[in-house]
Design an enzyme around this catalytic site. Structure first.
Site, mmCIF file in Angstrom:
data_model
loop_
_atom_site.group_PDB
_atom_site.id
_atom_site.type_symbol
_atom_site.label_atom_id
_atom_site.label_comp_id
_atom_site.label_asym_id
_atom_site.label_seq_id
_atom_site.Cartn_x
_atom_site.Cartn_y
_atom_site.Cartn_z
ATOM 1 N N ASN A 165 4.429 -90.057 -26.226
ATOM 2 C CA ASN A 165 4.597 -90.232 -27.677
ATOM 3 C C ASN A 165 6.048 -90.169 -28.145
ATOM 4 O O ASN A 165 6.404 -90.828 -29.119
ATOM 5 C CB ASN A 165 3.683 -89.277 -28.465
ATOM 6 C CG ASN A 165 3.945 -87.831 -28.172
ATOM 7 O OD1 ASN A 165 4.599 -87.488 -27.196
ATOM 8 N ND2 ASN A 165 3.427 -86.957 -29.016
ATOM 9 N N LYS A 188 8.933 -86.631 -14.340
ATOM 10 C CA LYS A 188 7.948 -87.713 -14.318
ATOM 11 C C LYS A 188 7.553 -88.064 -15.757
ATOM 12 O O LYS A 188 6.922 -87.260 -16.439
ATOM 13 C CB LYS A 188 6.693 -87.295 -13.555
ATOM 14 C CG LYS A 188 5.789 -88.482 -13.257
ATOM 15 C CD LYS A 188 4.338 -88.116 -13.139
ATOM 16 C CE LYS A 188 3.704 -87.859 -14.458
ATOM 17 N NZ LYS A 188 3.576 -89.042 -15.331
ATOM 18 N N LYS A 191 2.997 -92.810 -17.646
ATOM 19 C CA LYS A 191 2.995 -94.176 -17.098
ATOM 20 C C LYS A 191 3.046 -95.239 -18.188
ATOM 21 O O LYS A 191 3.528 -96.340 -17.966
ATOM 22 C CB LYS A 191 1.807 -94.414 -16.175
ATOM 23 C CG LYS A 191 0.437 -94.210 -16.790
ATOM 24 C CD LYS A 191 -0.643 -94.544 -15.750
ATOM 25 C CE LYS A 191 -2.003 -94.014 -16.124
ATOM 26 N NZ LYS A 191 -2.107 -92.538 -16.201
ATOM 27 N N GLU A 264 4.362 -77.083 -23.593
ATOM 28 C CA GLU A 264 4.359 -77.605 -24.968
ATOM 29 C C GLU A 264 3.111 -78.465 -25.076
ATOM 30 O O GLU A 264 3.094 -79.608 -24.607
ATOM 31 C CB GLU A 264 5.611 -78.452 -25.221
ATOM 32 C CG GLU A 264 6.912 -77.699 -25.086
ATOM 33 C CD GLU A 264 7.196 -76.773 -26.261
ATOM 34 O OE1 GLU A 264 6.473 -76.846 -27.270
ATOM 35 O OE2 GLU A 264 8.124 -75.968 -26.147
ATOM 36 N N CYS A 298 2.470 -84.177 -31.748
ATOM 37 C CA CYS A 298 1.812 -82.871 -31.627
ATOM 38 C C CYS A 298 1.975 -82.084 -32.917
ATOM 39 O O CYS A 298 1.175 -81.216 -33.230
ATOM 40 C CB CYS A 298 2.400 -82.103 -30.455
ATOM 41 S SG CYS A 298 4.185 -82.028 -30.545
ATOM 42 N N GLU A 395 -7.551 -82.723 -32.167
ATOM 43 C CA GLU A 395 -6.306 -83.404 -32.477
ATOM 44 C C GLU A 395 -6.614 -84.890 -32.682
ATOM 45 O O GLU A 395 -7.166 -85.537 -31.784
ATOM 46 C CB GLU A 395 -5.374 -83.190 -31.273
ATOM 47 C CG GLU A 395 -3.958 -83.527 -31.518
ATOM 48 C CD GLU A 395 -3.076 -83.158 -30.319
ATOM 49 O OE1 GLU A 395 -3.568 -83.161 -29.169
ATOM 50 O OE2 GLU A 395 -1.888 -82.883 -30.554
HETATM 51 P P1 NAP Z 1 -1.400 -85.916 -21.145
HETATM 52 O O1 NAP Z 1 -2.508 -86.813 -20.807
HETATM 53 O O2 NAP Z 1 -1.578 -84.467 -20.972
HETATM 54 O O3 NAP Z 1 -0.148 -86.429 -20.309
HETATM 55 C C1 NAP Z 1 1.123 -85.840 -20.402
HETATM 56 C C2 NAP Z 1 1.881 -86.063 -19.118
HETATM 57 O O4 NAP Z 1 1.195 -85.417 -18.055
HETATM 58 C C3 NAP Z 1 1.999 -87.516 -18.711
HETATM 59 O O5 NAP Z 1 3.234 -87.715 -18.054
HETATM 60 C C4 NAP Z 1 0.861 -87.670 -17.724
HETATM 61 O O6 NAP Z 1 1.073 -88.709 -16.814
HETATM 62 C C5 NAP Z 1 0.916 -86.343 -17.021
HETATM 63 N N1 NAP Z 1 -0.334 -85.950 -16.371
HETATM 64 C C6 NAP Z 1 -1.602 -86.258 -16.726
HETATM 65 N N2 NAP Z 1 -2.462 -85.671 -15.855
HETATM 66 C C7 NAP Z 1 -1.715 -84.980 -14.953
HETATM 67 C C8 NAP Z 1 -2.008 -84.187 -13.819
HETATM 68 N N3 NAP Z 1 -3.261 -83.947 -13.414
HETATM 69 N N4 NAP Z 1 -0.986 -83.659 -13.124
HETATM 70 C C9 NAP Z 1 0.291 -83.860 -13.486
HETATM 71 N N5 NAP Z 1 0.639 -84.617 -14.551
HETATM 72 C C10 NAP Z 1 -0.351 -85.171 -15.278
HETATM 73 O O7 NAP Z 1 -0.929 -86.106 -22.664
HETATM 74 P P2 NAP Z 1 -0.576 -87.445 -23.409
HETATM 75 O O8 NAP Z 1 -1.825 -88.106 -23.814
HETATM 76 O O9 NAP Z 1 0.418 -88.227 -22.624
HETATM 77 O O10 NAP Z 1 0.231 -86.871 -24.652
HETATM 78 C C11 NAP Z 1 -0.380 -86.444 -25.798
HETATM 79 C C12 NAP Z 1 -0.476 -84.922 -25.821
HETATM 80 O O11 NAP Z 1 0.815 -84.332 -25.728
HETATM 81 C C13 NAP Z 1 -1.045 -84.435 -27.125
HETATM 82 O O12 NAP Z 1 -2.000 -83.439 -26.918
HETATM 83 C C14 NAP Z 1 0.175 -83.861 -27.846
HETATM 84 O O13 NAP Z 1 -0.144 -82.890 -28.804
HETATM 85 C C15 NAP Z 1 0.969 -83.329 -26.717
HETATM 86 N N6 NAP Z 1 2.375 -83.170 -27.109
HETATM 87 C C16 NAP Z 1 2.834 -81.909 -27.287
HETATM 88 C C17 NAP Z 1 4.140 -81.712 -27.680
HETATM 89 C C18 NAP Z 1 4.657 -80.325 -27.890
HETATM 90 O O14 NAP Z 1 5.860 -80.158 -27.900
HETATM 91 N N7 NAP Z 1 3.822 -79.319 -28.061
HETATM 92 C C19 NAP Z 1 4.985 -82.798 -27.883
HETATM 93 C C20 NAP Z 1 4.479 -84.081 -27.700
HETATM 94 C C21 NAP Z 1 3.149 -84.237 -27.291
HETATM 95 P P3 NAP Z 1 0.293 -90.109 -16.912
HETATM 96 O O15 NAP Z 1 0.093 -90.381 -18.352
HETATM 97 O O16 NAP Z 1 1.212 -91.041 -16.283
HETATM 98 O O17 NAP Z 1 -0.970 -89.899 -16.162
#
Ligand code: NAP
Length: 491
Positions: A165, A188, A191, A264, A298, A395
């Site tokens: 995001n 990393k 993707k 985070e 987030c 969310e």
């Molecule tokens: P996500 O599905 O958790 O993915 C985040 C990252 O983790 C991506 O690089 C993803 O890679 C990787 N990932 C997924 N499964 C993994 C695994 N089993 N092992 C290691 N890495 C893995 O989250 P998203 O959909 O990308 O992002 C949205 C979320 O991020 C929301 O919940 C949002 O609230 C949160 N967020 C939080 C903050 C904060 O500062 N608190 C800031 C921004 C976003 P791939 O996508 O390549 O699989």
């Protein structure tokens, strides 16, 4: 490798960015030669392909980081800071191309991409200044006999994982303090949005970051590629930004090596408007808190709790503002709302809206996904949202604003805290005593008081409860990458 059909300028920025893995200062293909497609969420078309890293590639990246750790830790802090400062200058100079690249892979408008680039670059300027202010202390033991020497040292090789995001800022918020503290790293990106991170690695290389300090692995299989690194004894820290669901899994994995961990995670931000608030200012703040990043933040206001007496006025004014926002491809000048990241996200937002309307919520404006190419969803305001509606608990991550009303301050704070998340809350009131009382009562890591945005590189960003732990930015940000060592000195 580029297959984009966009304008010449779009093709140029896509062609200009590296598409390979960055390991030990070399750009190389994945061990198995595979690639992952990067899509434009506004059209569904493939922009280009990037290298698909394997567990062997990730292992090589960690070996490079571990091999460089001692040398990097002993590099003068001023030199580490100067590299960050040069990178800040380069990002700032190249803001236009980086913004176009970000809009193409993530969808947000060019104006929003520019804002993220300014914000993201600022972490490098901030941590360039922090690099030379890592301090310990020297004290006299209470019995007067000995001396207490406390020093700060880099934690060691880090594994960093970022979401789609904020493709650049979520990286600089981790890379900045790691570089400043003297840590090496493997990062990393998600993707869906690897291009901004690859462009950032090119800039850091140009700014003089030595080979092996930063290693970038893109991959279609994040789980199998990252798990061995998290369980590897060479890794000393994990910093993750993403969903709570994945974060929970990674905390478990990090228990193997008792890693120092920063998380985070997701949010479910309440936006409280009291009856003494300036309603127009609250609506302005609500537009920012809800619509920044198409609601895919987030920190996005997930639910609006408004005092009975002003709830209808607030909802109508918010609906007027959101209804007037132009939806379209983020590269077009007058567009204010880009597409959601992918079809899954668009379907999830649709389901949450249907669930609320099935349970009795009323649609004031918007309400649905757009047909045709791209993953567009109309800005939506719902009123009379019943407590049982799923979107008050989950969310949303989209441009949907549910408005519910409350009777008393106690009810408002109880509703705000009625969630397993605790990242941020927003409060609108002109009563100073109430403001402080409510801020103290909110179970969140951050509060926006009479303002709709909290992000600031000079401030400690982070959550409590299931929104995670650890802080990014501010004076606290670099502490996450430092260990404290105490030396008992016998005089
Ligand atoms: P996500 O599905 O958790 O993915 C985040 C990252 O983790 C991506 O690089 C993803 O890679 C990787 N990932 C997924 N499964 C993994 C695994 N089993 N092992 C290691 N890495 C893995 O989250 P998203 O959909 O990308 O992002 C949205 C979320 O991020 C929301 O919940 C949002 O609230 C949160 N967020 C939080 C903050 C904060 O500062 N608190 C800031 C921004 C976003 P791939 O996508 O390549 O699989």
């Amino acid at each position: 490798m580029t297959t984009a059909t966009g304008s010449e300028q779009e093709q140029k920025v896509i062609e200009g960015v590296a598409k390979q893995l960055y390991i030990g200062g070399e750009w190389r293909d994945g061990a198995e030669g595979g690639t992952v497609a990067v899509e434009d969420p506004a059209t569904g078309e493939t922009l280009c392909e990037v290298a698909d890293g394997t567990p062997d590639d990730a292992d090589a990246a960690l070996a490079a980081a571990a091999g460089m750790q001692a040398e990097w830790a002993s590099t003068p802090p001023r030199d580490r800071g100067e590299i960050l400062r040069r990178a800040w200058e380069l990002i700032t100079e190249r803001k236009d191309e980086l913004a176009l690249l970000m809009t193409l892979e993530m969808g947000k408008t060019i104006k929003e991409s520019e804002a993220e680039i300014t914000y993201g670059a600022e972490f490098f300027r901030w941590f360039a200044e922090e690099a030379v202010r890592i301090e310990g202390r020297y004290g006299v033991a209470p019995n007067g006999a000995g001396r207490l020497l406390v020093m700060k040292q880099p934690v060691g090789p880090c594994v960093l994982i970022t979401p789609w995001n904020f493709p650049l800022a979520m990286g600089t918020r981790k890379i900045g303090p790691a570089v400043a503290a003297g840590c090496t790293m493997v990062i990393k990106p998600a993707k869906q949005t690897p291009l901004s991170m690859l462009a950032l690695a090119q800039i850091l290389e140009e700014a003089g970051l030595p080979s092996g300090v930063l290693n970038v692995v893109t991959s279609s299989s994040s789980g199998s590629v990252m798990e061995p690194l998290i369980r590897d004894p060479r890794t000393r820290k994990l910093s993750f930004t993403g969903s709570t669901e994945v974060g929970r899994k990674l905390i478990e994995q990090s228990a193997d090596q008792i890693l120092k961990v920063s998380m985070e995670l997701g949010g479910n931000a309440p936006f409280l408007v009291f009856d003494d608030a300036d309603v127009d200012a609250a609506v302005e703040g609500a537009v920012i808190a809800k619509m920044r990043n198409i609601g895919e933040a987030c920190t996005a206001a997930n639910r609006f709790h408004v005092a009975d007496g002003v709830a209808s006025e607030f909802a109508e004014k918010l609906a007027e503002k959101l209804g007037a926002m132009k939806v379209g491809r983020g590269t077009e000048d007058d567009v204010e709302v880009g597409p959601l990241i992918d079809g899954n996200q668009r379907d999830k937002v649709s389901e949450l809206v249907s669930d609320a309307t099935d349970k009795g919520a009323r649609v004031l404006v918007g309400g649905g996904a757009r047909d045709g190419a791209g993953y567009f969803f109309d800005p939506t305001v719902l009123t009379d949202v019943p407590p049982s509606a799923s979107l008050l608990r989950e969310e949303i991550f989209g441009p949907v604003a549910p408005v519910a009303s409350f009777e008393s301050e106690e009810d408002a704070v109880a509703a705000a805290n009625n969630t397993e998340y605790g990242l941020v809350a927003y409060v609108y009131t002109r009563d100073l005593k109430r403001a402080l009382r409510v801020c103290e009562g909110l179970e969140t890591g951050m509060v926006g008081l009479n303002q709709g945005m909290v992000s600031n590189p000079a401030a400690p960003f982070g959550g409590v409860k299931q929104s995670g732990f650890g802080r990014e930015g501010g004076g606290e940000g670099i502490e996450e990458y430092l260990e404290t060592k105490y030396v008992a000195v016998n005089l």
